[in-house]
Write a protein that holds these residues in place. Structure first.
Motif, short mmCIF file in Angstrom:
data_model
loop_
_atom_site.label_atom_id
_atom_site.label_comp_id
_atom_site.label_asym_id
_atom_site.label_seq_id
_atom_site.Cartn_x
_atom_site.Cartn_y
_atom_site.Cartn_z
N ASP A 79 0.81 -1.21 0.00
CA ASP A 79 0.00 0.00 0.00
C ASP A 79 0.85 1.28 0.00
N ILE A 80 2.15 1.15 -0.26
CA ILE A 80 3.03 2.31 -0.29
C ILE A 80 2.94 2.96 -1.68
N PRO A 81 2.55 4.22 -1.76
CA PRO A 81 2.46 4.90 -3.07
C PRO A 81 3.86 5.32 -3.54
N LEU A 82 4.58 4.37 -4.14
CA LEU A 82 5.97 4.62 -4.52
C LEU A 82 6.09 5.77 -5.52
N ASP A 83 5.13 5.91 -6.42
CA ASP A 83 5.17 7.03 -7.37
C ASP A 83 5.13 8.36 -6.63
N THR A 84 4.26 8.45 -5.66
CA THR A 84 4.14 9.69 -4.87
C THR A 84 5.42 9.94 -4.08
N VAL A 85 5.96 8.90 -3.50
CA VAL A 85 7.20 9.03 -2.74
C VAL A 85 8.32 9.50 -3.66
N ALA A 86 8.40 8.92 -4.85
CA ALA A 86 9.44 9.32 -5.82
C ALA A 86 9.27 10.78 -6.21
N VAL A 116 12.27 3.33 -4.92
CA VAL A 116 12.02 4.75 -5.16
C VAL A 116 13.12 5.33 -6.04
N GLU A 117 14.37 5.00 -5.74
CA GLU A 117 15.50 5.50 -6.54
C GLU A 117 15.43 4.99 -7.97
N GLU A 118 14.96 3.77 -8.15
CA GLU A 118 14.81 3.22 -9.50
C GLU A 118 13.75 4.00 -10.28
#
Length: 130
Positions: A79-86, A116-118
């Motif tokens: 459920d982690i919004p990786l796009d938002t975090v990036a 996230v870095e990717e």
């Protein structure tokens, strides 16, 4: 306490402060007498052996689960919004700020930092005109 060395240190400290050791099922053990010392050594040796057996059985159990194909450890949160975090990381936000804003523990975010870095790397490649 599962080490004979540690037990001996503790027993020396107890004697130095004139503290009596009273066990619920054994009663008082006078560590200043030869009988009390041998009692503590036997109890300590059994405790150390028991600890080593527990460690060995735990390792064997984990190895058996791995051999059966079980995945060990914590489940990855999906459920982690990786796009938002990036996006937030690209805009210069710290992990602390992102954690607070998204209400996700910082350790959870940092654990996923490679993903996230990717994402950031892929976005950066797309933004560079060729």
């Amino acid at each position: 306490m599962r080490s004979l060395v540690q037990l001996n240190i503790t027993m020396g400290n107890l004697q130095a402060y004139n503290v009596k050791l009273i066990c619920a099922d054994i009663g008082e053990i006078d560590c200043s007498t030869p009988m009390g010392k041998v009692q503590m050594q036997i109890i300590g040796a059994i405790a150390e052996w028991e600890r080593e057996i527990i460690v060995q059985r735990t390792k064997e159990g984990l190895d058996a689960r791995k051999a059966r194909g079980a995945k060990l450890g914590r489940k990855k949160r999906d459920d982690i919004p990786l796009d938002t975090v990036a996006t937030l990381r690209m805009s210069g936000c710290s992990w602390n700020v992102i954690s607070r804003d998204l209400k996700i523990p910082k350790a959870t975010l940092v654990r996923r930092r490679y993903e996230v870095e990717e994402l950031i790397s892929k976005r950066s490649k797309k933004e560079v005109p060729e």
